[in-house]
Motif scaffolding. Structure first.
Motif, short mmCIF file in Angstrom:
data_model
loop_
_atom_site.label_atom_id
_atom_site.label_comp_id
_atom_site.label_asym_id
_atom_site.label_seq_id
_atom_site.Cartn_x
_atom_site.Cartn_y
_atom_site.Cartn_z
N LEU A 86 10.22 14.44 -0.55
CA LEU A 86 9.10 14.77 -1.42
C LEU A 86 8.00 13.72 -1.31
O LEU A 86 6.81 14.05 -1.20
CB LEU A 86 9.58 14.87 -2.87
CG LEU A 86 8.49 15.04 -3.94
CD1 LEU A 86 7.79 16.37 -3.79
CD2 LEU A 86 9.08 14.90 -5.33
N LEU A 87 8.39 12.44 -1.32
CA LEU A 87 7.41 11.36 -1.21
C LEU A 87 6.64 11.45 0.10
O LEU A 87 5.43 11.22 0.15
CB LEU A 87 8.12 10.00 -1.29
CG LEU A 87 8.75 9.61 -2.63
CD1 LEU A 87 9.42 8.25 -2.53
CD2 LEU A 87 7.72 9.61 -3.74
N GLU A 88 7.34 11.80 1.17
CA GLU A 88 6.68 11.91 2.47
C GLU A 88 5.74 13.10 2.52
O GLU A 88 4.62 13.01 3.01
CB GLU A 88 7.74 12.04 3.56
CG GLU A 88 7.17 12.13 4.97
CD GLU A 88 8.25 12.21 6.02
OE1 GLU A 88 7.98 11.85 7.18
OE2 GLU A 88 9.38 12.63 5.69
N LYS A 89 6.17 14.23 1.98
CA LYS A 89 5.40 15.47 2.07
C LYS A 89 4.16 15.44 1.18
O LYS A 89 3.10 15.96 1.55
CB LYS A 89 6.28 16.65 1.70
CG LYS A 89 5.70 18.01 2.07
CD LYS A 89 6.71 19.11 1.85
CE LYS A 89 6.19 20.46 2.33
NZ LYS A 89 5.97 20.51 3.78
N ASN A 90 4.29 14.85 0.00
CA ASN A 90 3.20 14.88 -0.97
C ASN A 90 2.44 13.56 -1.08
O ASN A 90 1.76 13.30 -2.06
CB ASN A 90 3.73 15.28 -2.36
CG ASN A 90 4.07 16.75 -2.42
OD1 ASN A 90 3.82 17.50 -1.49
ND2 ASN A 90 4.65 17.18 -3.52
N ARG A 91 2.56 12.73 -0.05
CA ARG A 91 1.92 11.41 -0.09
C ARG A 91 0.40 11.53 -0.04
O ARG A 91 -0.15 12.29 0.74
CB ARG A 91 2.42 10.56 1.09
CG ARG A 91 1.82 9.17 1.14
CD ARG A 91 2.60 8.31 2.12
NE ARG A 91 2.50 8.79 3.49
CZ ARG A 91 1.59 8.38 4.36
NH1 ARG A 91 0.67 7.50 3.99
NH2 ARG A 91 1.58 8.84 5.60
N VAL A 92 -0.26 10.74 -0.88
CA VAL A 92 -1.71 10.62 -0.89
C VAL A 92 -2.12 9.24 -0.38
O VAL A 92 -3.04 9.11 0.42
CB VAL A 92 -2.29 10.85 -2.30
CG1 VAL A 92 -3.77 10.52 -2.35
CG2 VAL A 92 -2.07 12.29 -2.74
N CYS A 93 -1.42 8.23 -0.84
CA CYS A 93 -1.77 6.85 -0.53
C CYS A 93 -1.35 6.49 0.90
O CYS A 93 -0.21 6.75 1.30
CB CYS A 93 -1.09 5.91 -1.52
SG CYS A 93 -1.37 4.16 -1.17
N PRO A 94 -2.23 5.86 1.68
CA PRO A 94 -1.89 5.47 3.06
C PRO A 94 -1.29 4.08 3.17
O PRO A 94 -1.05 3.61 4.28
CB PRO A 94 -3.25 5.54 3.76
CG PRO A 94 -4.21 5.09 2.71
CD PRO A 94 -3.67 5.63 1.40
N CYS A 95 -1.04 3.40 2.05
CA CYS A 95 -0.56 2.02 2.12
C CYS A 95 0.83 1.96 2.77
O CYS A 95 1.54 2.95 2.84
CB CYS A 95 -0.54 1.37 0.73
SG CYS A 95 0.90 1.80 -0.28
N ASN A 96 1.21 0.77 3.20
CA ASN A 96 2.48 0.61 3.90
C ASN A 96 3.68 0.99 3.03
O ASN A 96 4.67 1.53 3.52
CB ASN A 96 2.64 -0.83 4.38
CG ASN A 96 1.74 -1.15 5.54
OD1 ASN A 96 1.42 -0.28 6.33
ND2 ASN A 96 1.30 -2.40 5.64
N ALA A 97 3.60 0.68 1.73
CA ALA A 97 4.71 1.01 0.85
C ALA A 97 4.97 2.50 0.81
O ALA A 97 6.10 2.96 0.94
CB ALA A 97 4.44 0.48 -0.56
N CYS A 98 3.92 3.28 0.65
CA CYS A 98 4.07 4.73 0.56
C CYS A 98 4.38 5.34 1.93
O CYS A 98 5.13 6.31 2.03
CB CYS A 98 2.79 5.34 -0.02
SG CYS A 98 2.48 4.84 -1.73
#
Length: 358
Positions: A86-98
């Motif tokens: 889910l985190l990968e599919k709905n990611r908005v933030c491009p930071c390294n953590a996300c």
């Protein structure tokens, strides 16, 4: 005394994850994953401690059956990797953590023995040699970071063969020496492809056939990714958004597609959902959608950030208001667009001032 179960889910890669990524977002990601694991506790295990990147569960005076224990293990692995998906599919933030969160892995250590307890600040906690052994087993010679480990003592109690195999599990035996004592165990690497991960659609990506109803542009002397953080981190909103009395949001959650927050204006609650749309490669985008603005039926607003140098960027604000009735269309054309433009310009200037003050 009867045997008790000790059960430790541990997020692998946490130390490197925190050291090499943005600390605030990495902490939010780990907190979310720990919450997911706690919710996946189907065997009524008691949570003794949250140990950074791990959870220490126990079941006093009882060890679940082989079937129940393996089902609990499968449930936690499934919940963990479904959430990473889910985190990968709905990611908005491009930071390294996300961006690197999907690389995290899970290992589960399960042991059993006679528990003792110690009372600290009126709270009873598991204590003794069996607790030490369970935590020692986290430091083992298994080359993988994605596995379940059952101590020999536990395997004997639940009657599981040392080389047990099923559609999901494929156990092998091993052992390591801890404090001069050889502790044997069985372990099985977990194949994510064999887990029935939750399937997630992306209903928050929208498309438009026409041009935006309103476009506002502004340049900022800040890196593009940093500007996105100021916009998507709701804790900053009250510093720059004009006319909002209060923002309600989940402070423990990293903003992603589907994230919701509430703007309170003159006592009226406006519910917003995070959405996105396709933009050119290299551009960053964050969008919001609401149906709660008076007079019009709905509005999509997008912040499109275009890097212009290492330390500067351009922001394009696009609004797609929708009004169905003739009256609403007239109001939108005569009043609302002008009001939107004025309010947004003030907010974007406030954003610049706030960034400069930081």
């Amino acid at each position: 005394m009867s045997n008790s179960l000790l059960f430790i889910p541990d997020i692998s890669g946490y130390t490197q994850f925190v050291q090499t990524t943005e600390v605030a977002h990495s902490q939010h990601v780990i907190a979310e994953l720990l919450e997911i694991l706690i919710k996946a506790n189907t065997q009524k295990l008691r949570l003794a401690e949250v140990e950074g990147d791990a959870l220490f569960f126990y079941k006093d005076g009882e060890v679940p059956s082989q079937e129940k224990l393996l089902a609990q293990i499968e449930t936690m692995f499934t919940a963990f990797y479904s959430h990473l998906k889910l985190l990968e599919k709905n990611r908005v933030c491009p930071c390294n953590a996300c961006a690197t969160a999907p690389n995290l892995q899970l290992k589960i250590i399960a042991h059993c023995g006679e528990l003792q307890f110690i009372t600290v600040q009126n709270k009873s906690k598991p204590f003794g040699q069996v607790v030490i052994e369970a935590h020692r087993l986290l430091k083992n010679s298994i080359s993988s970071n994605n596995y379940v480990l059952l101590s020999e003592d536990l395997s004997n109690v639940i009657g599981i063969p040392y080389h047990y195999k099923s559609q999901l599990f494929d156990f092998s035996t091993n052992g390591d020496v801890y404090d001069g004592k050889n502790i044997r165990y069985s372990f099985s690497e977990m194949d994510k492809k064999k887990l029935k991960l939750t399937s997630y659609e992306t209903p928050y990506e929208v498309q438009f056939t026409g041009s935006p109803g309103l476009v506002i542009e502004k340049d900022y002397k800040v890196p593009a990714q940093e500007l996105l953080e100021y916009i998507t981190n709701y804790s900053y909103r009250h510093h720059w958004v004009k006319g909002v009395d209060e923002f309600e949001y989940n402070p423990e959650e990293v903003t992603r597609l589907g994230t919701e927050h509430v703007c309170v204006i003159d006592g009226k609650r406006l519910n917003f959902t995070t959405v996105t749309k396709t933009v050119q490669s290299g551009h960053l985008v964050y969008g919001e959608y609401t149906t709660d603005i008076p007079v019009i039926d709905s509005i999509h607003q997008f912040y499109i950030i275009i890097p212009t140098s290492e330390n500067s960027c351009s922001l394009i604000m696009e609004l797609y208001p929708q009004a169905k009735s003739i009256f609403k269309k007239i109001m939108l054309h005569l009043v609302m667009k002008r009001a939107f433009r004025k309010s947004i310009k003030v907010s974007l200037n406030n954003l610049e001032s706030y960034i400069n003050s930081k």
